[in-house]
Scaffold this motif. Structure first.
Motif, short mmCIF file in Angstrom:
data_model
loop_
_atom_site.label_atom_id
_atom_site.label_comp_id
_atom_site.label_asym_id
_atom_site.label_seq_id
_atom_site.Cartn_x
_atom_site.Cartn_y
_atom_site.Cartn_z
N UNK A 1 0.83 -1.20 0.00
CA UNK A 1 0.00 0.00 0.00
C UNK A 1 0.87 1.25 0.00
N UNK A 2 1.93 1.23 0.78
CA UNK A 2 2.83 2.39 0.86
C UNK A 2 3.53 2.64 -0.49
N UNK A 3 4.03 1.57 -1.10
CA UNK A 3 4.74 1.72 -2.37
C UNK A 3 3.81 2.24 -3.47
N UNK A 4 2.62 1.68 -3.55
CA UNK A 4 1.69 2.11 -4.60
C UNK A 4 1.21 3.54 -4.36
N UNK B 1 3.96 5.72 -5.62
CA UNK B 1 3.92 5.77 -7.08
C UNK B 1 2.81 6.71 -7.55
N UNK B 2 1.66 6.68 -6.87
CA UNK B 2 0.56 7.59 -7.22
C UNK B 2 1.00 9.05 -7.06
N UNK B 3 1.70 9.34 -5.98
CA UNK B 3 2.16 10.70 -5.73
C UNK B 3 3.18 11.15 -6.76
N UNK B 4 4.14 10.25 -7.07
CA UNK B 4 5.15 10.61 -8.05
C UNK B 4 4.53 10.80 -9.43
N UNK C 1 -2.74 9.39 1.78
CA UNK C 1 -3.26 8.67 0.61
C UNK C 1 -3.57 9.63 -0.53
N UNK C 2 -3.12 9.28 -1.72
CA UNK C 2 -3.41 10.12 -2.89
C UNK C 2 -4.90 10.13 -3.16
N UNK C 3 -5.44 11.32 -3.41
CA UNK C 3 -6.87 11.45 -3.71
C UNK C 3 -7.19 10.80 -5.05
N UNK C 4 -8.44 10.44 -5.23
CA UNK C 4 -8.85 9.77 -6.46
C UNK C 4 -8.52 10.57 -7.70
N UNK C 5 -8.77 11.90 -7.67
CA UNK C 5 -8.52 12.73 -8.85
C UNK C 5 -7.02 12.82 -9.16
N UNK C 6 -6.17 12.58 -8.17
CA UNK C 6 -4.73 12.60 -8.39
C UNK C 6 -4.25 11.36 -9.13
#
Length: 344
Positions: free
Chosen positions: A4-7, A10-13, A270-275
């Protein structure tokens, strides 16, 4: 928890890289005729846009290549090849075709309506089988999809890349050969040599250095990330110009690695859905920013303040429009959303 942390990282990057990509294509100083002015305001706007688009923006697409390579080869084995290919048909190939067709259709409409043609500057584009083929195969009307075209070729090359990278020492030799192609300004098959370096380096790390790439190191990890960024910048400053494009490729490779090393040590929310809708944003942003900049230049040409404000508005508007589309399509046309977003 680790997955969960890695993904999430990746979402943030991916989101940060996506912001930079939009920033690259939102550049409007030439459209606003600021390059023909000598005032301080125009110089500041040109400088600001250049920092975002021509300096920071250099790491965006290489970062996407690295993320894609890492995810494809993370836990990879030949037995997973066809399932990986199958998933990429839905996440890459079908959206590639659909978006290219949509862009071609938009160009045809803009060209056919005189008022729209006058504003957009697009003319002479008519619907035909030959034109449709050109739009799909050569991404003629959707220039930012050169990245997706290269990524599809890299995915298709998986059997060869995996064979070359599977053994640690042979893999290093293969990457060295790719660097040789960069130095010699040569393509490998239809692949850009630098894209192959970014993708294959991340793939190599996924195969042989995943523990290092994903483990937490605390303060030392953050310092190592900062060091990686600084070391990657130095060749661009110190290396003689005749060695180009090596310093630039080092910069584009090393800075995303440094950001990865820093971000993995930070407890990101946690990255938001729109992100997470980065593929959709990547696909739609060029049409939005070009339209807004063309219209803005009609009314505020020569205005440094207008160019600067529109540059910021462009980036915000892309994500706002993409967020609205995401909400509407997911709620009322989920199948269409899955196609346009690549299932993301």
């Amino acid at each position: 928890m680790r997955e969960k942390r890695i993904h999430n990282q990746i979402d943030w990057m991916s989101f940060l890289f996506c912001v930079l990509v939009v920033g690259v294509h939102s550049k409007n100083s030439e459209l606003f005729s600021l390059t023909q002015q000598s005032g301080t305001g125009a110089a500041v706007v040109i400088w600001f846009e250049s920092i975002v688009a021509d300096v920071l923006g250099q790491i965006a697409v290489p970062g996407f290549f690295m993320i894609s390579g890492y995810l494809f080869y993370r836990n990879f084995h030949f037995s997973k090849l066809f399932s990986k290919w199958k998933s990429r048909i839905f996440s890459l190939l079908i959206p590639y075709i659909v978006w290219n067709v949509l862009y071609y259709a938009v160009y045809c409409i803009l060209s056919a309506v005189p008022a729209l043609s006058a504003v957009s500057g697009i003319e002479g584009v008519t619907w035909s089988i030959a034109g449709l083929w050109d739009a799909i195969v050569n991404y003629t009307y959707n220039p930012v999809f050169w990245y997706l075209y290269q990524l599809l070729l890299l995915v298709l090359s998986a059997p060869y890349l995996y064979t070359a990278l599977y053994h640690p020492w042979i893999g290093l030799a293969a990457i060295a050969l790719m660097w040789g192609a960069v130095i010699a300004h040569k393509q490998i098959w239809l692949l850009n040599a630098d894209a192959l370096v970014y993708y294959s380096t991340a793939a190599y790390v996924a195969l042989h250095g995943r523990k290092f790439a994903e483990s937490l190191c605390g303060v030392s990890g953050r310092l190592a990330g900062v060091g990686c960024i600084l070391v990657s910048i130095l060749p661009q400053i110190l290396t003689p110009s005749f060695l180009a494009p090596v310093p630039l490729v080092v910069l584009r490779l090393g800075v995303p690695v440094g950001f990865w090393m820093i971000l993995k040590e930070i407890s990101l929310p946690p990255a938001a859905g729109w992100m997470k809708s980065t593929f959709f944003v990547y696909a739609i942003h060029f049409l939005i920013v070009r339209t807004m900049n063309k219209l803005g230049a009609l009314f505020f040409s020569g205005s440094a303040l207008g160019a600067f404000l529109l540059y910021i508005i462009d980036i915000a508007a892309v994500f706002a429009i993409a967020g609205i589309c995401r909400y509407v399509l997911r709620r009322w046309m989920p199948f269409l959303w899955r196609i346009l977003s690549g299932g993301r």
